[in-house]
Design an enzyme around this catalytic site. Structure first.
Site, short mmCIF file in Angstrom:
data_model
loop_
_atom_site.label_atom_id
_atom_site.label_comp_id
_atom_site.label_asym_id
_atom_site.label_seq_id
_atom_site.Cartn_x
_atom_site.Cartn_y
_atom_site.Cartn_z
CG ASP A 59 -44.90 -8.21 47.48
OD1 ASP A 59 -45.39 -7.60 46.49
OD2 ASP A 59 -44.90 -9.45 47.57
CB SER A 140 -45.45 -3.16 28.63
OG SER A 140 -44.81 -3.88 27.59
CE1 TYR A 153 -44.16 -7.08 32.13
CE2 TYR A 153 -44.58 -6.61 29.81
CZ TYR A 153 -43.98 -6.27 31.01
OH TYR A 153 -43.19 -5.14 31.09
CB SER A 154 -50.23 -9.21 27.02
OG SER A 154 -49.01 -9.49 26.37
P1 NAP Z 1 -36.22 -4.26 36.59
O1 NAP Z 1 -34.90 -3.65 36.22
O2 NAP Z 1 -36.36 -5.74 36.63
O3 NAP Z 1 -36.66 -3.62 38.01
C1 NAP Z 1 -37.87 -4.03 38.58
C2 NAP Z 1 -38.12 -3.21 39.81
O4 NAP Z 1 -39.39 -3.60 40.38
C3 NAP Z 1 -37.09 -3.44 40.91
O5 NAP Z 1 -36.89 -2.20 41.56
C4 NAP Z 1 -37.77 -4.41 41.83
O6 NAP Z 1 -37.30 -4.37 43.19
C5 NAP Z 1 -39.20 -3.94 41.75
N1 NAP Z 1 -40.18 -4.94 42.15
C6 NAP Z 1 -40.41 -6.16 41.61
N2 NAP Z 1 -41.40 -6.78 42.26
C7 NAP Z 1 -41.81 -5.93 43.25
C8 NAP Z 1 -42.79 -6.01 44.27
N3 NAP Z 1 -43.57 -7.10 44.41
N4 NAP Z 1 -42.93 -4.96 45.11
C9 NAP Z 1 -42.14 -3.85 44.99
N5 NAP Z 1 -41.20 -3.73 44.03
C10 NAP Z 1 -41.03 -4.75 43.18
O7 NAP Z 1 -37.36 -3.77 35.61
P2 NAP Z 1 -37.47 -2.52 34.62
O8 NAP Z 1 -37.10 -2.97 33.26
O9 NAP Z 1 -36.85 -1.33 35.21
O10 NAP Z 1 -39.06 -2.37 34.60
C11 NAP Z 1 -39.74 -1.36 35.33
C12 NAP Z 1 -41.18 -1.33 34.83
O11 NAP Z 1 -41.18 -1.06 33.43
C13 NAP Z 1 -41.92 -2.65 35.00
O12 NAP Z 1 -43.26 -2.40 35.34
C14 NAP Z 1 -41.86 -3.27 33.63
O13 NAP Z 1 -42.92 -4.16 33.40
C15 NAP Z 1 -41.93 -2.03 32.75
N6 NAP Z 1 -41.40 -2.22 31.41
C16 NAP Z 1 -40.10 -2.55 31.21
C17 NAP Z 1 -39.65 -2.73 29.89
C18 NAP Z 1 -38.22 -3.09 29.59
O14 NAP Z 1 -37.93 -3.39 28.41
N7 NAP Z 1 -37.30 -3.06 30.52
C19 NAP Z 1 -40.53 -2.58 28.84
C20 NAP Z 1 -41.84 -2.25 29.08
C21 NAP Z 1 -42.27 -2.06 30.37
P3 NAP Z 1 -36.01 -5.25 43.68
O15 NAP Z 1 -34.80 -4.54 43.13
O16 NAP Z 1 -36.08 -5.20 45.17
O17 NAP Z 1 -36.18 -6.62 43.10
#
Ligand code: NAP
Length: 242
Positions: A59, A140, A153-154
């Protein structure tokens, strides 16, 4: 061997980044929090891309767990260092501020900001010592514009952007670059439950982005070609916010 660590590499954007970096010749350290099944799928895809990797379950918000995992990796690879770090792990816990539980405020900030500190602080000195490093922080559009319903989040992503700019100036002389990527809506588990049909009408490109599109951008920023780009925030949002 060249090594890259991707936090949150088990799913979504992180998985696509792992595959892209494997295609670029990196051995991939795939960090994740709980979904071992998904992390193993990412490792399989890394291998299909022609490289090897390993799973590092911890984590990122937990300083002790993070340090133990990274020290154990360092002990097993005394002559190697991690030259690329993608701080991608993140969660959202949306609510209007008036109703936001304290726990949701802290969890989102802890994973984004403490996570950034815990991982980056341990990997920075070897990058500086070897005079080569690349750090990309997954921010983001929320951290640039601020979005209602996402004050936590912001704040977390805005803080990450400011940290990116500050750290970039500290380490530029050591040939370590630090940049942020600011995606809009990207099709992953994180946007499940959102009204895609309604939201895409607000996006000039009229669609959500893909994890692979974000991974291409990260791939460029970590490449030697991007050596003069540092302290920047690069938006990837289909024109949603410019
Ligand atoms: P996602 O599909 O929900 O995947 C999240 C990832 O983060 C998973 O691999 C998860 O691991 C891991 N994670 C969560 N909490 C953690 C912790 N405490 N320690 C280690 N790993 C952790 O999210 P995503 O959309 O790919 O997002 C990836 C990044 O892009 C994030 O920072 C998010 O804020 C950013 N982002 C996403 C979007 C969007 O529209 N999707 C837009 C802007 C920014 P597990 O699989 O083990 O849970």
């Amino acid at each position: 061997m060249k090594y890259a660590l991707v936090t949150g590499g088990s799913r979504g954007i992180g998985r696509a980044v792992c595959i892209k970096l494997a295609q670029m010749g990196y051995q991939i350290l795939i960090n994740y929090a709980s979904r071992t099944d998904e992390a193993e799928k990412t490792l399989e895809l890394v291998r299909q891309a022609g490289q090897d990797g390993e799973l590092l379950k911890f984590d990122v918000s937990d300083a002790r767990q993070t340090l133990e995992a990274l020290e154990a990796w360092g002990d097993a690879h005394p002559d190697e260092y991690i030259e690329v770090l993608v701080n991608n792990a993140g969660i959202r816990r949306d609510n209007i501020m008036a109703l936001m539980p304290e726990e949701d405020w802290h969890r989102v900030l802890d994973i984004t900001l403490d996570g950034f500190y815990n991982v980056t602080q341990s990997l920075l000195q070897p990058m500086m010592f070897h005079k080569y490093g690349r750090i990309v922080n997954m921010a983001s559009v929320s951290g640039l514009k601020g979005l209602p319903g996402q004050v936590n989040y912001s704040a977390a992503k805005g803080g990450l952007i400011a940290a990116t700019k500050a750290l970039a100036q500290e380490v530029a002389r050591k040939n370590v670059t630090v940049n942020a990527v600011a995606p809009g809506f990207i099709k992953t588990d994180m946007v499940e439950g959102l009204d895609e049909a309604a939201l895409k009408k607000t996006i000039p490109a009229n669609r959500f982005g893909t994890p692979e599109e974000v991974a291409e951008l990260v791939g460029f920023l970590v490449s030697p070609h991007a050596g003069y780009i540092t302290g920047n925030v690069v938006s990837i949002n289909g024109g949603l916010y410019t």
